[in-house]
Write a protein that holds these residues in place. Sequence first.
Motif, PDB file in Angstrom:
ATOM      1  N   SER A 113       0.831  -1.206   0.000  1.00  0.00           N
ATOM      2  CA  SER A 113       0.000   0.000   0.000  1.00  0.00           C
ATOM      3  C   SER A 113       0.867   1.258   0.000  1.00  0.00           C
ATOM      4  CB  SER A 113      -0.930  -0.007   1.216  1.00  0.00           C
ATOM      5  OG  SER A 113      -1.836  -1.079   1.151  1.00  0.00           O
ATOM      6  N   LEU A 114       1.891   1.262   0.839  1.00  0.00           N
ATOM      7  CA  LEU A 114       2.781   2.423   0.909  1.00  0.00           C
ATOM      8  C   LEU A 114       3.556   2.622  -0.397  1.00  0.00           C
ATOM      9  CD1 LEU A 114       4.195   2.122   4.535  1.00  0.00           C
ATOM     10  CD2 LEU A 114       2.912   4.058   3.621  1.00  0.00           C
ATOM     11  N   ILE A 115       4.093   1.531  -0.933  1.00  0.00           N
ATOM     12  CA  ILE A 115       4.849   1.622  -2.195  1.00  0.00           C
ATOM     13  C   ILE A 115       3.935   2.153  -3.305  1.00  0.00           C
ATOM     14  CG2 ILE A 115       6.001   0.286  -4.000  1.00  0.00           C
ATOM     15  CD1 ILE A 115       7.002  -1.581  -1.715  1.00  0.00           C
ATOM     16  N   ARG A 116       2.695   1.616  -3.374  1.00  0.00           N
ATOM     17  CA  ARG A 116       1.748   2.073  -4.378  1.00  0.00           C
ATOM     18  C   ARG A 116       1.444   3.562  -4.200  1.00  0.00           C
ATOM     19  NH1 ARG A 116      -4.244  -0.041  -3.868  1.00  0.00           N
ATOM     20  NH2 ARG A 116      -4.010   1.320  -2.060  1.00  0.00           N
ATOM     21  N   GLY A 117       1.234   3.981  -2.943  1.00  0.00           N
ATOM     22  CA  GLY A 117       0.905   5.379  -2.677  1.00  0.00           C
ATOM     23  C   GLY A 117       2.009   6.324  -3.109  1.00  0.00           C
ATOM     24  N   TYR A 118       3.258   6.035  -2.704  1.00  0.00           N
ATOM     25  CA  TYR A 118       4.381   6.905  -3.061  1.00  0.00           C
ATOM     26  C   TYR A 118       4.639   6.891  -4.566  1.00  0.00           C
ATOM     27  CZ  TYR A 118       5.801   8.118   1.676  1.00  0.00           C
ATOM     28  OH  TYR A 118       5.846   8.635   2.945  1.00  0.00           O
ATOM     29  N   SER A 119       4.524   5.722  -5.171  1.00  0.00           N
ATOM     30  CA  SER A 119       4.746   5.607  -6.607  1.00  0.00           C
ATOM     31  C   SER A 119       3.691   6.383  -7.385  1.00  0.00           C
ATOM     32  CB  SER A 119       4.738   4.141  -7.027  1.00  0.00           C
ATOM     33  OG  SER A 119       4.925   4.015  -8.416  1.00  0.00           O
ATOM     34  N   SER A 120       2.428   6.219  -7.013  1.00  0.00           N
ATOM     35  CA  SER A 120       1.337   6.902  -7.721  1.00  0.00           C
ATOM     36  C   SER A 120       1.424   8.413  -7.570  1.00  0.00           C
ATOM     37  CB  SER A 120      -0.017   6.406  -7.193  1.00  0.00           C
ATOM     38  OG  SER A 120      -0.155   5.018  -7.409  1.00  0.00           O
ATOM     39  N   ALA A 121       1.936   8.861  -6.404  1.00  0.00           N
ATOM     40  CA  ALA A 121       2.052  10.303  -6.159  1.00  0.00           C
ATOM     41  C   ALA A 121       3.292  10.907  -6.808  1.00  0.00           C
ATOM     42  CB  ALA A 121       2.070  10.569  -4.656  1.00  0.00           C
ATOM     43  N   GLY A 122       4.120  10.057  -7.426  1.00  0.00           N
ATOM     44  CA  GLY A 122       5.305  10.553  -8.117  1.00  0.00           C
ATOM     45  C   GLY A 122       6.563  10.563  -7.289  1.00  0.00           C
ATOM     46  N   PHE A 123       6.523  10.010  -6.068  1.00  0.00           N
ATOM     47  CA  PHE A 123       7.719   9.961  -5.222  1.00  0.00           C
ATOM     48  C   PHE A 123       8.412   8.620  -5.428  1.00  0.00           C
ATOM     49  CE2 PHE A 123       4.570  12.628  -2.957  1.00  0.00           C
ATOM     50  CZ  PHE A 123       5.239  13.845  -3.049  1.00  0.00           C
ATOM     51  N   THR A 159       3.349  -6.427  -5.764  1.00  0.00           N
ATOM     52  CA  THR A 159       4.419  -5.480  -5.406  1.00  0.00           C
ATOM     53  C   THR A 159       5.107  -4.918  -6.644  1.00  0.00           C
ATOM     54  OG1 THR A 159       4.855  -6.930  -3.498  1.00  0.00           O
ATOM     55  CG2 THR A 159       6.461  -5.180  -3.954  1.00  0.00           C
ATOM     56  N   PHE A 160       5.436  -5.805  -7.573  1.00  0.00           N
ATOM     57  CA  PHE A 160       6.329  -5.425  -8.674  1.00  0.00           C
ATOM     58  C   PHE A 160       5.771  -4.352  -9.606  1.00  0.00           C
ATOM     59  CE2 PHE A 160       8.027  -9.630  -7.461  1.00  0.00           C
ATOM     60  CZ  PHE A 160       9.300  -9.204  -7.090  1.00  0.00           C
ATOM     61  N   PRO A 161       4.477  -4.365  -9.968  1.00  0.00           N
ATOM     62  CA  PRO A 161       3.996  -3.272 -10.807  1.00  0.00           C
ATOM     63  C   PRO A 161       4.187  -1.892 -10.168  1.00  0.00           C
ATOM     64  CG  PRO A 161       2.440  -5.080 -10.871  1.00  0.00           C
ATOM     65  CD  PRO A 161       3.453  -5.422  -9.817  1.00  0.00           C
ATOM     66  N   PHE A 162       4.002  -1.829  -8.814  1.00  0.00           N
ATOM     67  CA  PHE A 162       4.182  -0.555  -8.110  1.00  0.00           C
ATOM     68  C   PHE A 162       5.657  -0.144  -8.101  1.00  0.00           C
ATOM     69  CE2 PHE A 162       0.546  -2.357  -5.360  1.00  0.00           C
ATOM     70  CZ  PHE A 162      -0.392  -1.990  -6.299  1.00  0.00           C
TER      71      PHE A 162
END
Length: 848
Positions: free
Chosen positions: A112-122, A144-147
């Motif tokens: 969830s955290l990885i997805r959140g940071y990745s989607s937000a551009g971080f 995990t890997f797509p994120f």
Amino acid sequence: MNTMAVTLLPLSPLVSATPTFIISTNQNDPKTISKDPSPNGSFQNCKSIKELKQVQSHLTKKGFTRSPSTVSKLIAACAQMGTLESLDYAQKAFKLYREDEGSIGSLFMYNSLIRGYSSAGFGDAATLLYIEMVIAGIVPDKFTFPFVLSACAKIVGFCEGIQVHGVVVKMGLEEDVFIGNSLIHLYAECEKMECAGKVFDGMLERNVVSWTSLICGYARRDCPEDAVSLFFEMVETGITPNSVTMVCVISACAKLKDLELGEKVSAYVGEEGVKCNTLMVNALVDMYMKCGAIGSAKRLFDECVDRNLVLCNTIMSNYVRQGLVRDALAVFGEMLQQGPRPDRVTMLSAISACAQLGDLLFGKQCHGYVLRNGLESWDNISNAMIDMYMKCAKQEMAHRVFNCMSKKTLVSWNSLIAGLIGNDNVESAWEIFNEMPENDLVSWNTMVNALVQESMFEEAIELFREMQNEGIKADRVTMVGVASACGYLGALDLAKWILTYIEKNNIHCDMRLGTALVDMFARCGDTQSAIQIFNKMAKRDVSAWTAAIGAMAMEGNGERAVELFNEMLRQGVKPDEVVFVALLTACSRCRFVDQGWHLFRSMKEIHGIYPQIVHYGCMVDLLGRAGLLEEAIDLIKSMPMEPNDVIWGSLLAACRTHKNVKLAAHAAERITELAPDRTGIHVLLSNIYASAGKWNEVAKVRLQLKEKRIHKVPGSSSMQVNGIIHEFTSGDESHPEKAHIAVMLQEMNCRLKDAGHVPDLTNVMLDVDEHEKEYLLSQHCEKLAIAFGLISTAQGTPIRVVKNLRICADCHSFSKLASRIYEREIIVRDNSRFHFFRQGNCSCCDYW
């Protein structure tokens, strides 16, 4: 990121990502053993961090905040919001949970955290979380890997992505379609299209996202042909594209500027029922504009009822690019009245439009809008305003904008320099150039070409040498300017070095550079090299053909000039006004009167080109040189426009050659009326009177020159020896080798006299005795240059001289005889043409 290597360490047993039931701390109370009593999805329903905190507070009172399920839902909700505040809150919650429970956390929480940071551009934060998770011993799964791969794509982390790809293969997940799509996207963002293609080719299952990811990758990475080809392959496979696919493939057609292909693709939208959203309309408008279908683009734009900011910006920027600046400003006006609200991209187009129009008033209004809306902090906006004020000739305002910039980029400095040069203020541009904290290639190119435009050719070459010393690698723009400077200097050795430099540094020789090189060698008197370069050019436009024809004209080879023109026509190249100037000049120098008349008449009758005043000037020169002065006068009288001073100047020069004093006086009178400050005309008339022995008339003309404070341009010649350019002025004794030159001149005069040379004293335009006239003739600048060439160059080496004025008859006969006596080829370029003196003869056949 070297720490990514930890992903290759042995992985711990898989931790389940399945949410657990929430269990109360009181295990003995059967009433407390139940699912989460909070409303289902309460965290997910929160629209702000404030609402989320309220829900968490409610759960805290109920005693459920320490539950793994509750924490997981909290983190997932924060990640879904995707703001920096929500993600920081999620991180804190995750950290507290691990500290309180002594837990490493769950895979679901990390995902969830990885997805959140990745989607937000971080992307950096997301990849660091992945590393932290693996170090903690939690094994990633297919979610995990797509994120993580998306995060690597956002930071263009090719090395990191490669390592993640390795873990995917090691875990046997490479066949997962979502992971495959993420890998294609990653490699496309990293501009590794070969890797993206390999992943695509290796996929057992592909969906529309797979195809779209690769198509978009090709379209964005300057492979538009591959993008379009893959699109049609996708359609043949039976995969229905989505709107994203269509936007990418339409953008590829725009890059190709292929209207037919673009219309074929857009027709597919209607046939297959793909929903046409605003993004697609935007892509279509952009494609039509770039393909030159302005009407189609405008119609599509006008029919769009839901115009957003992106669409308005697209059509405005294209209008400006196409030079349709008034249309761009009309769209801008509609935006101000009806919306959407202009942003910095809009203002860039609006300010650029004002610059092209030179509309200072509207430009100032745009400046006011920028200031009111706080857009001046964007350096590209300020750069555009500098350009606008410079093009409106408001240098002070441009300087003010520049000085107010908190961050001056290289583009800012270059914009200021280019603007000053555009306002004929090269001196100030030079000062700014020297003040720059650093110079890039654009800075150097701007200054080199500015010096060339100002006829400061030696300074341009010197600046180019300084550029080399600074380690700046030149490009084709640099070399076009340098080649032009070299051509005007007539420095053949330098010209050969320039060609070698271009070849050695693999500088792409496009049509413009190729044409400049042809012109350079032609001006340096090496027509053989000029034609060799011309023949090697893969593509040749009318400018390239003009340069080659001009080379023949300078050599005096009118027959070959006409042959080249006919060959150009056979190859389907349409002539323009400039090529006829070169042709008629070639005819003039070879006394091709009939051929010249035929070409002149064919301009309008065959090619639909109406002769301009410059073409009439060429014909007057042709007729005048041939001694057909009456025909020249008749042509001047029949001109559809008023003859200018250049026309009368050509006639005046012919009058001098054919000693028609009466007509010369008439021509000079007309020139004085049209251009009273033209020094050369008065000097030429004075020389005509002097040749006829009319010294009283000479005195009158020279008195007029004195009264008007007009000074005669002194004759000067230059030559290059061992990379150094030496200049000589008639009667000048400042050259360091003056003593040796004087001895050589005395020897030359004696040997030529013994060979029968008799000085042509009519070329001395002063009323002095014959002895003084002989001395003055011996001091002509081209003779000084030839003497220096004989003592400073090896036997057999050609002597090349560049003269600023027309070579006189005495120097012409002197050079012919000297070439035979000293067995040297002497090449003199005067202000009209080349003279190749070989074995006592001249290429001009004594007609110049």
